[in-house]
Design a protein around this motif. Structure first.
Motif, PDB file in Angstrom:
ATOM      1  N   MET A 149       0.830  -1.207   0.000  1.00 20.10           N
ATOM      2  CA  MET A 149       0.000   0.000   0.000  1.00 20.10           C
ATOM      3  C   MET A 149       0.864   1.256   0.000  1.00 20.10           C
ATOM      4  N   VAL A 150       1.909   1.263   0.836  1.00 22.05           N
ATOM      5  CA  VAL A 150       2.823   2.418   0.903  1.00 22.05           C
ATOM      6  C   VAL A 150       3.511   2.626  -0.439  1.00 22.05           C
ATOM      7  N   SER A 151       3.957   1.524  -1.073  1.00 21.05           N
ATOM      8  CA  SER A 151       4.634   1.625  -2.374  1.00 21.05           C
ATOM      9  C   SER A 151       3.699   2.193  -3.433  1.00 21.05           C
ATOM     10  N   GLN A 152       2.464   1.710  -3.431  1.00 15.09           N
ATOM     11  CA  GLN A 152       1.477   2.202  -4.403  1.00 15.09           C
ATOM     12  C   GLN A 152       1.155   3.676  -4.156  1.00 15.09           C
ATOM     13  N   LEU A 153       1.029   4.028  -2.875  1.00 15.68           N
ATOM     14  CA  LEU A 153       0.737   5.404  -2.496  1.00 15.68           C
ATOM     15  C   LEU A 153       1.887   6.330  -2.891  1.00 15.68           C
ATOM     16  N   LEU A 154       3.108   5.894  -2.637  1.00 12.93           N
ATOM     17  CA  LEU A 154       4.284   6.692  -2.991  1.00 12.93           C
ATOM     18  C   LEU A 154       4.364   6.930  -4.493  1.00 12.93           C
ATOM     19  N   GLN A 172      -0.484   6.422   7.084  1.00  8.64           N
ATOM     20  CA  GLN A 172      -1.526   7.385   7.470  1.00  8.64           C
ATOM     21  C   GLN A 172      -1.208   8.793   6.933  1.00  8.64           C
ATOM     22  N   LEU A 173       0.056   9.208   7.079  1.00  9.85           N
ATOM     23  CA  LEU A 173       0.454  10.530   6.583  1.00  9.85           C
ATOM     24  C   LEU A 173       0.310  10.604   5.065  1.00  9.85           C
ATOM     25  N   GLY A 174       0.684   9.531   4.389  1.00  9.36           N
ATOM     26  CA  GLY A 174       0.546   9.475   2.937  1.00  9.36           C
ATOM     27  C   GLY A 174      -0.902   9.576   2.499  1.00  9.36           C
ATOM     28  N   MET A 175      -1.792   8.917   3.246  1.00  7.07           N
ATOM     29  CA  MET A 175      -3.221   8.950   2.900  1.00  7.07           C
ATOM     30  C   MET A 175      -3.807  10.350   3.113  1.00  7.07           C
ATOM     31  N   VAL A 176      -3.348  11.034   4.163  1.00  2.68           N
ATOM     32  CA  VAL A 176      -3.807  12.411   4.413  1.00  2.68           C
ATOM     33  C   VAL A 176      -3.386  13.317   3.258  1.00  2.68           C
ATOM     34  N   LEU A 177      -2.142  13.174   2.817  1.00  2.00           N
ATOM     35  CA  LEU A 177      -1.647  13.969   1.693  1.00  2.00           C
ATOM     36  C   LEU A 177      -2.404  13.635   0.410  1.00  2.00           C
ATOM     37  N   GLU A 178      -2.652  12.355   0.191  1.00  3.90           N
ATOM     38  CA  GLU A 178      -3.374  11.919  -1.009  1.00  3.90           C
ATOM     39  C   GLU A 178      -4.774  12.524  -1.057  1.00  3.90           C
ATOM     40  N   MET A 179      -5.423  12.631   0.100  1.00  2.00           N
ATOM     41  CA  MET A 179      -6.769  13.210   0.154  1.00  2.00           C
ATOM     42  C   MET A 179      -6.767  14.702  -0.204  1.00  2.00           C
ATOM     43  N   GLN A 180      -5.635  15.374   0.069  1.00  2.00           N
ATOM     44  CA  GLN A 180      -5.539  16.807  -0.215  1.00  2.00           C
ATOM     45  C   GLN A 180      -5.109  17.093  -1.649  1.00  2.00           C
ATOM     46  N   LEU A 181      -4.548  16.099  -2.331  1.00  3.56           N
ATOM     47  CA  LEU A 181      -3.952  16.335  -3.650  1.00  3.56           C
ATOM     48  C   LEU A 181      -4.915  16.884  -4.706  1.00  3.56           C
ATOM     49  N   PRO A 182      -6.160  16.393  -4.799  1.00  7.60           N
ATOM     50  CA  PRO A 182      -7.053  16.964  -5.823  1.00  7.60           C
ATOM     51  C   PRO A 182      -7.207  18.478  -5.704  1.00  7.60           C
ATOM     52  N   LEU A 183      -7.352  18.980  -4.465  1.00 16.69           N
ATOM     53  CA  LEU A 183      -7.482  20.422  -4.252  1.00 16.69           C
ATOM     54  C   LEU A 183      -6.169  21.133  -4.559  1.00 16.69           C
ATOM     55  N   ILE A 184      -5.048  20.537  -4.128  1.00 15.92           N
ATOM     56  CA  ILE A 184      -3.728  21.125  -4.368  1.00 15.92           C
ATOM     57  C   ILE A 184      -3.461  21.237  -5.866  1.00 15.92           C
TER      58      ILE A 184
END
Length: 395
Positions: A35-40, A160-172
């Motif tokens: 999951m971390v690898s895919q998220l990264l 968890q930190l990666g998922m928080v960042l991923e959730m913000q990415l569309p707006l960013i």
């Protein structure tokens, strides 16, 4: 006995159950890493995209500078690291003066840097480059911030930190693309969404004689609806915000004013229509709050009513070339200002707030700005259609 019963309750022979348990153990151990690898991979893709957008914005600004060299590119790269530290606010007394001082120093640094690089450009073109450079710095800082968190996730493997960042990415990503379009518009002197207050003020000025006062602020006096009206805006057509607060202070010291009306762009909520005009009370000025504080303090001291008229748009629309729906809202905003003037007593001060990029200081210049804005809208629409076509051709 308990372990054997546990194994056999899955059905089948013991070896099948053991294999099943081993697979479960492997899954629980390696799935988080997967999951971390895919998220990264996703985060890295977004970080690279933001860095590419920053490079495009930097190239747009560089193209405007007549002399091009490796040294100039290096100077621009170094200036992208520019920052402004807000003053200490633990003791709120005097914080407005501190903010104003730091803000003025920041503006002076920008102007000096652009003048040093592009002394051949006239003052209006230099003002546009200053604004374009400011948008590029905002985009650069955003890209750096995303890269920072991507590297933290990479080092710590923190899902968890990666998922928080991923959730913000569309707006960013939305804001980043808007900043790139904004950097292009500001550098080339095209009207943006935030210019709408200045367009309203320029149209109200009409053919009246314009005088310059304070830094980068102009005003004109005329009769509207039988009332004496002072109309104020930032000096155009170069990209400027002007020292509106100081200018209002000077006007109120010289002349008695019965009402202050501010006209500006305002952030809309999702679901609201772009270009909708709203009326209220208070001072409609964004930013760090220095200009608004000046006007509020003076109005409170002299008991002057404060009316606000805003044209709604999203944050992205405010920093991009002015949308068609906002252009349609300008006549409605002018009518709202005229109603507010008609219902006032004594002299009225109308302040067109916002970035006056591409907007001159009279009605003729405002009409030119609207024509330029419509041309830009056609160009942007054509560009979007070409991008969509190339996207489907790829498949």
């Amino acid at each position: 006995m308990i372990s054997m019963t546990f194994l056999f309750q899955f059905g089948g022979d013991i070896w099948s159950n053991l294999l099943w348990l081993i697979l479960l153990l492997i899954f629980f151990n390696f799935y988080p890493r997967f999951m971390v690898s895919q998220l990264l991979w996703k985060l890295e893709k977004s970080a690279v995209m933001l860095e590419n957008l920053t490079t495009k914005a930097k190239n747009i600004v560089t193209k405007k500078i007549p002399k091009k060299s490796r040294e100039i590119r290096e100077k621009i790269d170094n200036f992208l690291e520019f920052f402004m530290i807000e003053p200490v606010s633990l003791d709120p007394y005097g914080i407005i003066k501190k903010l104003e001082h730091v803000s003025n120093l920041s503006e002076e640094r920008f102007k000096f840097f652009v003048k040093d690089l592009a002394s051949n450009l006239n003052k209006e073109e230099q003002a546009n480059v200053v604004m374009g450079l400011s948008a590029t710095i905002s985009l650069y800082q955003l890209a750096k911030l995303v890269r920072h968190y991507v590297e933290i996730v990479r080092k710590t493997k923190n899902l968890q930190l990666g998922m928080v960042l991923e959730m913000q990415l569309p707006l960013i990503e939305r804001i980043s693309k808007a900043l790139l379009n904004g950097a292009e518009a500001l550098t080339n002197g095209w009207p943006i969404g935030d210019s709408v207050g200045c367009i309203v003020a320029a149209k109200l000025i009409g053919n009246s004689k314009v005088k310059e006062m304070e830094e980068d602020v102009v005003f004109a006096e005329k009769k509207i609806k039988g009332k004496d009206v002072i109309i104020m805006k930032a000096k155009g057509p170069g990209g400027r915000l002007g020292k509106i607060g100081r200018a209002v202070e000077k006007i109120l010291k010289k002349k008695k004013v019965g009402k202050i009306i501010t006209v500006d762009a305002a952030a809309k909520l999702e679901g609201e229509k772009t270009g909708k005009v709203a009326e209220g009370v208070g001072v409609a000025i964004g930013g760090i709050g220095v200009d608004r504080a000046y006007i509020e303090n003076l109005a409170t001291k002299k008991n002057i009513p404060l009316d606000s008229i805003v044209i709604k748009m999203s944050q992205e629309e405010a920093i991009q070339p002015i949308p068609e729906a906002v252009l349609k809202g300008i006549p409605l905003a002018i009518k709202a200002v005229e109603r507010a003037i008609e219902n006032s007593k004594g002299r009225v001060l109308v302040v067109g707030v916002g970035n006056t990029c591409g907007v001159g200081n009279d009605a003729k210049s405002a009409e030119k700005a609207e024509i330029e804005a419509k041309k830009n809208l056609k160009r942007i629409k054509k560009k979007e259609e070409e991008e969509k076509k190339s996207f489907w051709d790829w498949f």
